[in-house]
Enzyme design. Sequence first.
Site, PDB file in Angstrom:
ATOM      1  N   ARG A  87     -17.469  42.658 -74.641  1.00 17.25           N
ATOM      2  CA  ARG A  87     -17.052  43.752 -74.492  1.00 17.25           C
ATOM      3  C   ARG A  87     -16.015  44.343 -75.896  1.00 17.25           C
ATOM      4  NH1 ARG A  87     -15.941  41.417 -69.878  1.00 17.25           N
ATOM      5  NH2 ARG A  87     -17.729  41.795 -68.559  1.00 17.25           N
ATOM      6  N   ASP A 128     -14.654  37.978 -53.116  1.00 16.26           N
ATOM      7  CA  ASP A 128     -14.911  38.199 -54.661  1.00 16.26           C
ATOM      8  C   ASP A 128     -14.170  39.703 -55.216  1.00 16.26           C
ATOM      9  OD1 ASP A 128     -16.035  37.889 -57.505  1.00 16.26           O
ATOM     10  OD2 ASP A 128     -17.875  39.036 -56.645  1.00 16.26           O
ATOM     11  N   MET A 131     -34.129  31.845 -70.360  1.00 15.65           N
ATOM     12  CA  MET A 131     -34.652  31.303 -68.980  1.00 15.65           C
ATOM     13  C   MET A 131     -34.529  29.724 -68.933  1.00 15.65           C
ATOM     14  SD  MET A 131     -36.713  31.516 -66.225  1.00 15.65           S
ATOM     15  CE  MET A 131     -37.300  30.300 -65.304  1.00 15.65           C
TER      16      MET A 131
HETATM   17  O1  LIG Z   1     -15.307  35.255 -61.855  1.00 16.16           O
HETATM   18  C1  LIG Z   1     -15.566  35.278 -63.164  1.00 16.16           C
HETATM   19  O2  LIG Z   1     -15.242  34.599 -64.024  1.00 16.16           O
HETATM   20  C2  LIG Z   1     -16.512  36.721 -63.716  1.00 16.16           C
HETATM   21  C3  LIG Z   1     -16.865  36.756 -64.891  1.00 16.16           C
HETATM   22  C4  LIG Z   1     -17.564  38.089 -65.329  1.00 16.16           C
HETATM   23  C5  LIG Z   1     -17.737  38.127 -66.708  1.00 16.16           C
HETATM   24  O3  LIG Z   1     -17.084  37.539 -67.319  1.00 16.16           O
HETATM   25  O4  LIG Z   1     -18.614  38.839 -67.091  1.00 16.16           O
HETATM   26  C6  LIG Z   1     -17.687  38.870 -64.222  1.00 16.16           C
HETATM   27  C7  LIG Z   1     -17.473  38.732 -62.957  1.00 16.16           C
HETATM   28  N1  LIG Z   1     -16.930  37.407 -62.687  1.00 16.16           N
HETATM   29  C8  LIG Z   1     -17.739  39.384 -61.855  1.00 16.16           C
HETATM   30  O5  LIG Z   1     -17.328  38.966 -60.684  1.00 16.16           O
HETATM   31  C9  LIG Z   1     -18.481  40.643 -62.144  1.00 16.16           C
HETATM   32  O6  LIG Z   1     -18.594  41.589 -61.266  1.00 16.16           O
HETATM   33  C10 LIG Z   1     -18.951  41.139 -63.253  1.00 16.16           C
HETATM   34  C11 LIG Z   1     -19.493  42.139 -63.938  1.00 16.16           C
HETATM   35  C12 LIG Z   1     -19.550  41.776 -65.081  1.00 16.16           C
HETATM   36  C13 LIG Z   1     -20.540  42.486 -65.980  1.00 16.16           C
HETATM   37  O7  LIG Z   1     -20.414  42.447 -67.235  1.00 16.16           O
HETATM   38  O8  LIG Z   1     -21.225  43.497 -65.704  1.00 16.16           O
HETATM   39  N2  LIG Z   1     -19.174  40.957 -65.540  1.00 16.16           N
HETATM   40  C14 LIG Z   1     -18.499  40.238 -64.368  1.00 16.16           C
HETATM   41 CA   LIG Z   2     -16.273  36.870 -60.396  1.00 16.81          CA
END
Ligand SMILES: O=C(O)c1cc(C(=O)O)c2c(n1)C(=O)C(=O)c1cc(C(=O)O)[nH]c1-2
Ligand SMILES: [Ca+2]
Length: 686
Positions: free
Chosen positions: A119, A305, A645
């Site tokens: 990000r 979640d 992959m």
């Molecule tokens: O539980 C976690 O450690 C974790 C990490 C991340 C991440 O680091 O991108 C996401 C999520 N959860 C998550 O639940 C989620 O919906 C999500 C969407 C995204 C994305 O970048 O599109 N990252 C993440």
């Molecule tokens: Ca998560």
Amino acid sequence: GDADDNPAAGIDTAAIIANDNTTRNWPSYGLNYSETRFSRLDQITADNVGKLGLVWSYDLKSRRGVEATPLVVDGVMYVTASWSVVHALDAATGEPLWTYDPEVPREWGVKGCCDVVNRGVAIHDGKVYVGAFDGYLHALDAATGERLWKIDTLIDRSKPYTITGAPRVINDRVIIGNGGAEYGVRGYLTAYDVETGKQAWRWFSVPGNPDEPFENDSMKKAAETWDPAGKWWEEGGGGTMWDSIAYDPELDLMYVGTGNGTPWNQLQRSPAGGDNLYLASVVALDPDTGEYQWHYQHTPGDSWDYTSTQHIILADLDIDGKTRKVLMQAPKNGFFFVIDRTDGEFISAEPFVQVNWAEGYDDNGRPIEVAGARSRTDPWETIPSPYGAHNWHPMSFNPDTGLVYIPAQGVPLVVQNNPGYEYNKPTPGSPNAGLGWNTGYFFANVAPEATPFGTLLAWDPVKQEEVWRAEYVSPWNGGTLTTAGNLVFQGTADGRFLAYDASTGELLWQTPVGTGVVAAPSTWEYNGNQYVSIAVGWGGVYGITQRATDKIGPGRVFTFRLGGEANMPESMVLRQPSDLLKGVSYDPDDVPAGGALYMTNCLLCHGVPAVNNGGNLPNLGYSHPEVIRNIEDIVFTDARAALGMPNFKGKLTEREVEQIQAFIQGSADAARAAMAEQSKAASSGE
Ligand SMILES: O=C(O)c1cc(C(=O)O)c2c(n1)C(=O)C(=O)c1cc(C(=O)O)[nH]c1-2
Ligand SMILES: [Ca+2]
């Protein structure tokens, strides 16, 4: 170099605070420490935004999701692409200054739940910091891109930790968390010395093994809210802080959003229930010591979640005749929260989308749960789903309109308790368990009742109600930016970049950008001109498997200003859906077993075969038959390792791969039959 070659030399905490008076630069992820993404620049207004034109575009050479907000200081832009690659550009021309590739091993890709995204960077005193996907924090010379140091932020490299978030710098410390709670890790946030990278403090968000000494009092208190029968510490507990951080310099408090538990299902994680602190919370910490100050938990005992890592905005709002120092958040759980940021007192929460897990919040800030919304053993549709009513896509707050602009959404999903759940045991039918996911659920093969949607919501945080909305064709639209020109900017899943009147929601300007957008724009001033920049590149967790465009271009940065006359690049890579897969021979009796194995090993990267066009990874229902016929050449080798992959040798047998092939071809055949049925019905006039 001196300040001229290295404008980042002038950036520190005082400069980030001072910049907020003009917002000439965009020196930190959310623009300022309040993370408002509200720019005071007003050269571009609701009246003249129609004259906005492209100045330059830049190819990030990225094929996966791009989630970075471009930072800009005195005409130099710092932006990241997939695999945590950093690009520094001349912001006025788009000419590259340097590129830094942290060389993340591509095998690390499958340790991330949600695409190999990043990000963005943090800037301080001539340095650029990037948290790389494999858990290293890199400090670069902002003038040259040369690496000054690199430190390992992971407490255990055998665990599936990742970094996707942008670091933040507060005073002399650079702060970063991590991801991994879908798999099984213990979440923590660490502060490092900006000069040396030496660790200053670390705060865990969930308690460790209660048989061992707790790191601090906050861990001792938290442990009382977990059922030890769940042995959460063996799986790590979760609570990863993978995105949001805000800071109030006056109160000298920093705020961080925490994630979901491992596994998602509380029945499996903490069978007797409990709040499971500090999951799904906002936590205030002392930025000098990392010491816990207070918390507010949005979703006690999270079982859906419902992470609270979503973007935190600080503002002063007039509520009931009093000016309150608040913190605003729209976490995955579908409620918009206003919290007192001095002490964590609950002020209000109202749903900004339809929800089916809680009726609302009581005066003490406890959710009033709908009976039967948790711990169910039958398939049930959880609204919002784990994709969230709002995910990481940043919202923005405009103090002139008093509105928050939320990229809201619905992605329907039906889940079911996995009664045979065991940590790291890939039960067939549990989503991506073969790759280490631990949710404690199956994704049930039951059609959801809700329909997917994506909406830009203009939300009044005082009245807690919607003021206007814009509807999109798809969920998973980009983050927002709002300006003193009375504008809101947003990119969309269907590949456009738009500007709205911030007060009314009238669409004032738009341009195609060739591919889906998930990141948020930034705006900045240089040599008397106001510019708007957006990094595009379709991806993130939803974008891996599905898309709303018939194009998928490379990641790019676009920069606009009034009167800009550059042409949109033509070389967009078109990826049309090819024909449904045809002609791979299989035994129809293998399809059900193949489906369960597919769910466990393939689903979250390749989607459901033949139901959509695929995202930034291919949908196998449209593969060339030779690819599926010879799928062992990919599944049991490193042939596609460079693309991330994994090699399934030792994880799947040849017989199981045969069953998966049957499921892929069987799904394509079923889709073809359904289409034929539909066109027959249409031509017979039904
Ligand atoms: O539980 C976690 O450690 C974790 C990490 C991340 C991440 O680091 O991108 C996401 C999520 N959860 C998550 O639940 C989620 O919906 C999500 C969407 C995204 C994305 O970048 O599109 N990252 C993440
Ligand atoms: Ca998560």
